[in-house]
Design a protein around this motif. Structure first.
Motif, PDB file in Angstrom:
ATOM      1  N   LEU A   1      -5.888  -6.121   2.515  1.00 24.37           N
ATOM      2  CA  LEU A   1      -5.775  -4.970   1.610  1.00 24.37           C
ATOM      3  C   LEU A   1      -7.074  -4.172   1.614  1.00 24.37           C
ATOM      4  O   LEU A   1      -7.075  -2.945   1.697  1.00 24.37           O
ATOM      5  CB  LEU A   1      -5.471  -5.500   0.200  1.00 24.37           C
TER       6      LEU A   1
ATOM      7  N   VAL B   1      -0.645   5.435  -7.693  1.00 23.61           N
ATOM      8  CA  VAL B   1      -1.839   5.010  -8.425  1.00 23.61           C
ATOM      9  C   VAL B   1      -3.061   4.895  -7.523  1.00 23.61           C
ATOM     10  O   VAL B   1      -4.169   4.710  -8.018  1.00 23.61           O
ATOM     11  CB  VAL B   1      -1.630   3.681  -9.191  1.00 23.61           C
ATOM     12  N   ILE B   2      -2.852   4.957  -6.210  1.00 23.22           N
ATOM     13  CA  ILE B   2      -4.020   5.049  -5.324  1.00 23.22           C
ATOM     14  C   ILE B   2      -3.771   6.149  -4.297  1.00 23.22           C
ATOM     15  O   ILE B   2      -2.622   6.531  -4.047  1.00 23.22           O
ATOM     16  CB  ILE B   2      -4.345   3.710  -4.596  1.00 23.22           C
TER      17      ILE B   2
ATOM     18  N   LYS C   1       3.867   1.583  -1.209  1.00 25.56           N
ATOM     19  CA  LYS C   1       4.477   1.760  -2.542  1.00 25.56           C
ATOM     20  C   LYS C   1       3.439   2.288  -3.548  1.00 25.56           C
ATOM     21  O   LYS C   1       3.742   3.149  -4.373  1.00 25.56           O
ATOM     22  CB  LYS C   1       5.008   0.423  -3.056  1.00 25.56           C
ATOM     23  N   LEU C   2       2.231   1.727  -3.495  1.00 28.12           N
ATOM     24  CA  LEU C   2       1.208   2.147  -4.462  1.00 28.12           C
ATOM     25  C   LEU C   2       0.821   3.604  -4.244  1.00 28.12           C
ATOM     26  O   LEU C   2       0.512   4.324  -5.192  1.00 28.12           O
ATOM     27  CB  LEU C   2      -0.031   1.243  -4.358  1.00 28.12           C
TER      28      LEU C   2
ATOM     29  N   TYR D   1       5.149  -4.699  -8.490  1.00 27.41           N
ATOM     30  CA  TYR D   1       5.163  -5.037  -7.073  1.00 27.41           C
ATOM     31  C   TYR D   1       4.591  -6.436  -6.894  1.00 27.41           C
ATOM     32  O   TYR D   1       3.452  -6.700  -7.271  1.00 27.41           O
ATOM     33  CB  TYR D   1       4.311  -4.029  -6.280  1.00 27.41           C
TER      34      TYR D   1
ATOM     35  N   LEU E   1       0.832  -1.205   0.000  1.00 24.52           N
ATOM     36  CA  LEU E   1       0.000   0.000   0.000  1.00 24.52           C
ATOM     37  C   LEU E   1       0.864   1.251   0.000  1.00 24.52           C
ATOM     38  O   LEU E   1       0.578   2.224  -0.711  1.00 24.52           O
ATOM     39  CB  LEU E   1      -0.931   0.000   1.224  1.00 24.52           C
TER      40      LEU E   1
ATOM     41  N   VAL F   1       0.946   0.070 -13.986  1.00 22.83           N
ATOM     42  CA  VAL F   1       1.528  -0.550 -12.792  1.00 22.83           C
ATOM     43  C   VAL F   1       0.852  -1.907 -12.585  1.00 22.83           C
ATOM     44  O   VAL F   1      -0.376  -2.000 -12.593  1.00 22.83           O
ATOM     45  CB  VAL F   1       1.308   0.346 -11.548  1.00 22.83           C
TER      46      VAL F   1
ATOM     47  N   GLU G   1       5.016   5.709  -4.184  1.00 21.11           N
ATOM     48  CA  GLU G   1       5.990   5.515  -5.253  1.00 21.11           C
ATOM     49  C   GLU G   1       5.287   5.518  -6.614  1.00 21.11           C
ATOM     50  O   GLU G   1       5.581   6.330  -7.480  1.00 21.11           O
ATOM     51  CB  GLU G   1       6.725   4.192  -5.033  1.00 21.11           C
ATOM     52  N   ALA G   2       4.313   4.613  -6.757  1.00 20.81           N
ATOM     53  CA  ALA G   2       3.609   4.523  -8.042  1.00 20.81           C
ATOM     54  C   ALA G   2       2.517   5.586  -8.150  1.00 20.81           C
ATOM     55  O   ALA G   2       2.129   5.975  -9.258  1.00 20.81           O
ATOM     56  CB  ALA G   2       2.999   3.139  -8.196  1.00 20.81           C
TER      57      ALA G   2
END
Lengths: 250, 309
Positions: free
Chosen positions: B305, A248-249, A241-242, B292, A239, B274, A245-246
Motif C-alpha cells: 500500500l 478519501v485519498i 475504491k478509496l 472496505y 486503492l 470510511v 468510490e470513497a
C-alpha cells in the motif's frame, strides 16, 4: 494509614447490553453482574500498598441494593480488610454517590481514597472528582502510577498528550486507569476467609444524604448501526475504491 | 441563556477541541462566553476572541492555572459559573478531570460526553461503551456538560471579535502541585483532529513493526493510533490508544491494521466516515464495521500500500 476503596456492581464487561423493547432502560434482567474493572484495579492498588507496608487497613465501600455485598466480598477476597455497604434500592447518580462517600470519609478519615476512573455502565467518569470537590482533597485521576511519600502522594496520570505527574497532599483521591496494575485472582482460601471479614451496612438516610436524582433518562436506544461493506481482493482494488468510490485519498 | 465554555489551550494556542465545544454551545443557543484560565495565556485569549459566535472572553491569568490543576481551576470556574445556564468543556482528559469537580462545588449532577443537543436541558450521551445511547434530561439550574468533540463540527476559528475581560480571581486550593510531564512529540497530526488515522493492533507483533505504519502515515498525512491490546502489550505508549477508554476519533478515513475489533476499540472509531480493515483473519469482528475489508497478511499489504500510494 487507612485507605478507602469504592467498588461498584455493574453488568459484567463480557455482556453486551441492549435497550429494552420500550426504550425505557437497558435490559439487565438475568445478566451476569461483576465488580467494575476499574474498581478492581483500585482494590488491587490498595492491596499492593498494604503489601509494601504503606497501608495498614483497607475499607471497601459499595452502594446500591443488597446484592452489592457480592462485590464487597470480592474486594475482601482480594485483600480488603472490611466492607461497608450503603444499602438502597434508589437510583444513585454520581453526585449522590460522591456525597455518600464524603459522609463515610468524614467518619473513617482515610489518608487515601482510591476509585475507578469510571464505571463501564454509566461511563460518567465523575465520582472521584466530585468527591475531591466535596472533601477539598486533591485528585490524581486516570492514574498509571501511585507513589506514596511522606505526607503526600505522587500520581502519574494518563492524559491526552502522554503522561502528567502531580503531587497531592494527603489525604488525597486517586482514580485508576487501566495500566495502573493487573489485578490478581482471588484464591479459594481467600474467598473463604472473605466471608468472615466484617461487613457493615448503612444507608443514605443514616448518612444524611439526599440521593434524589438530578437527571432523568428519557429513553435509551441502540446506536446507529454501521453496515458491513465489501471485501476487496487486493491492495490495488482497495486503492481504486478509496480513490474513486470513497474519494478519501487522491 | 448564557453559556460558559472552558477553553482547552496550552497558554499560547487554543486547541481544536475548544472549537467543537463552542459548536455544541451554539446548538444549545444563547450568549457564548469563553473562559481562558492559564498563565501567560494572553495569546490564547486573543485567539479565543476570534472564534466565530463568541460574545465575550474571560481571561484568568495566574500561575496557579498554568498546568490546569483541577483543584484550582474548578474553584475559579465555580466562582464564575453559577450564573450561567450552561458550563461546557470538551470531554478531553483535561475537561473530564476538571468539570465534575466544578459540578460538585455547584451541587450539580454533570452530564458527560454529550453527542447531541435535543433541547436546552436534554442531551444524548453514550453509555455501556457506546452500545447504548441515552437521552438525558437535567433538572439542575446550571447544566454542567462535557462534549464529545467528534460529535460536533468545529466552529470557525476566525472572524469573531469578542470583548476580552480580565478576571482577577487567584484560586489556589493548596493541595496539589505539578511535578512534570512526558508529552509525545510528533510531526504527525494529532489523533483526535487528523483527517486520516492508521491504527495498529496486536497483529503488529511488536513496537518496531509500527515503523511500517508511520511510513504509511507520512504518505497520507495521517496520525497513528493503536488498539488497547497493542498498548497493553507495550508496543506503543498509552497516548496512542483509540477506544472507549482511550481517544475517540472520527476521521474521514480510518485504517485498522491487525486489529480484531473488540467492542471497546469500535467504540472509539466507529463514527469514522470510511473504515478500512486489513486483517488476515477473515472472521475478525472489525470487518463487520469496515467499508472496505482486505483479508491479507498485514506484513505484505501495508508495504505494498505504501509503495503504491
Amino acid at each position: 494509614m487507612k485507605v478507602l476503596v469504592a467498588v461498584k456492581r455493574v453488568v459484567d464487561f463480557n455482556v453486551k447490553v441492549r435497550p429494552k423493547a420500550d426504550g425505557s432502560d437497558v435490559d439487565t434482567a438475568n445478566v451476569k453482574m461483576s465488580i467494575n474493572p476499574f474498581c478492581e484495579i483500585a482494590v488491587e492498588e490498595a492491596v499492593r500498598l498494604k503489601e509494601k507496608g504503606v497501608v495498614s487497613e483497607i475499607v471497601a465501600v459499595s452502594m446500591g441494593p443488597k446484592q452489592c455485598q457480592e462485590q464487597i466480598r470480592t474486594a475482601l477476597a482480594l485483600g480488603a480488610d472490611r466492607g461497608i455497604l450503603v444499602e438502597t434500592d434508589a437510583e444513585l447518580q454520581p453526585l449522590a454517590v460522591a456525597k455518600c462517600l464524603k459522609a463515610i470519609a468524614d467518619k473513617e478519615e482515610p489518608q487515601l481514597v482510591i476509585l475507578g476512573k469510571q464505571s463501564i455502565d454509566g461511563d460518567n467518569n465523575q465520582t472521584g472528582q466530585m468527591l475531591g470537590a466535596l472533601t477539598g482533597m486533591g485528585q490524581g485521576t486516570f492514574a498509571s502510577e501511585v507513589v506514596v511519600e511522606d505526607g503526600s502522594v505522587k500520581v502519574t496520570r494518563e492524559v491526552d498528550g502522554g503522561l502528567q505527574t502531580v503531587s497531592l497532599k494527603l489525604p488525597a483521591i486517586v482514580t485508576t486507569d487501566l495500566r495502573l496494575n493487573e489485578p490478581r485472582y482471588a484464591s479459594l482460601p481467600n474467598i473463604m476467609k472473605a466471608k468472615k471479614k466484617p461487613l457493615d451496612t448503612t444507608s443514605p438516610e443514616e448518612l444524611g444524604v439526599d440521593v434524589t436524582p438530578r437527571t432523568t433518562t428519557l429513553k435509551v436506544e441502540p446506536p446507529a448501526e454501521r453496515q458491513a461493506g465489501v471485501k476487496v481482493a487486493s491492495v490495488d482494488e482497495l486503492l481504486e475504491k478509496l480513490k474513486n468510490e470513497a474519494k478519501v485519498i487522491q | 441563556m448564557s453559556i460558559l465554555v472552558i477553553a482547552e489551550h496550552d497558554n499560547a494556542e487554543i486547541k481544536g477541541a475548544t472549537l467543537n465545544t463552542v459548536a455544541a454551545a451554539k446548538a444549545i443557543g444563547g450568549d457564548i462566553h469563553i473562559l481562558v484560565a492559564g498563565a501567560e495565556c494572553g495569546a490564547a485569549a486573543e485567539a479565543a476572541a476570534r472564534i466565530d459566535g463568541v460574545a465575550k472572553v474571560l481571561v484568568a491569568d495566574n500561575a496557579g492555572y498554568e498546568h490546569q490543576l483541577a483543584e484550582n481551576v474548578a474553584k475559579l470556574v465555580a466562582d464564575l459559573g453559577g450564573d450561567y445556564s450552561h458550563i461546557l468543556a470538551p470531554a478531553t482528559t483535561t475537561g473530564k478531570n476538571m468539570l465534575p469537580r466544578v459540578a460538585a462545588l455547584l451541587d450539580v449532577q454533570p452530564i458527560s460526553d454529550i453527542l447531541a443537543v435535543e433541547s436546552a436541558d436534554t442531551f444524548k450521551r453514550p453509555i455501556y461503551a457506546g452500545n447504548v445511547i441515552a437521552t438525558v434530561q437535567s433538572s439542575d439550574t446550571t447544566k454542567v456538560i462535557t462534549v464529545r468533540t467528534t460529535a460536533f463540527d468545529a466552529a470557525v476559528a476566525e472572524g469573531g471579535s469578542a470583548a476580552v475581560e480580565t478576571v482577577d480571581i487567584a484560586e489556589d486550593a493548596g493541595v496539589s502541585s505539578f511535578v512534570g510531564e512526558e508529552l509525545a512529540v510528533s510531526d504527525r497530526p494529532e489523533l483526535t483532529s487528523a483527517k486520516v488515522v492508521i491504527s495498529g493492533g496486536r497483529g503488529m507483533q511488536n513496537g518496531d513493526n509500527f515503523e511500517m505504519l508511520y511510513k504509511l502515515a507520512d504518505k497520507l498525512g495521517a496520525a497513528v493510533g493503536a488498539s488497547r491490546a497493542a498498548v497493553d502489550a507495550g508496543f506503543v505508549p498509552n497516548d496512542m490508544q483509540v477506544g472507549q477508554t482511550g481517544k475517540i476519533v472520527a476521521p474521514d478515513l480510518y485504517i485498522a491494521v491487525g486489529i480484531s475489533g473488540a467492542i471497546q476499540h469500535l467504540a472509539g472509531m466507529k463514527d469514522s466516515k470510511v473504515i478500512v480493515a486489513i486483517n488476515k483473519d477473515e472472521e475478525a469482528p472489525i470487518f463487520s464495521v469496515a467499508d472496505y475489508g482486505l483479508v491479507a497478511d498485514l506484513f505484505d499489504a501495508v508495504p505494498e500500500l505504501e509503495t503504491k500510494l
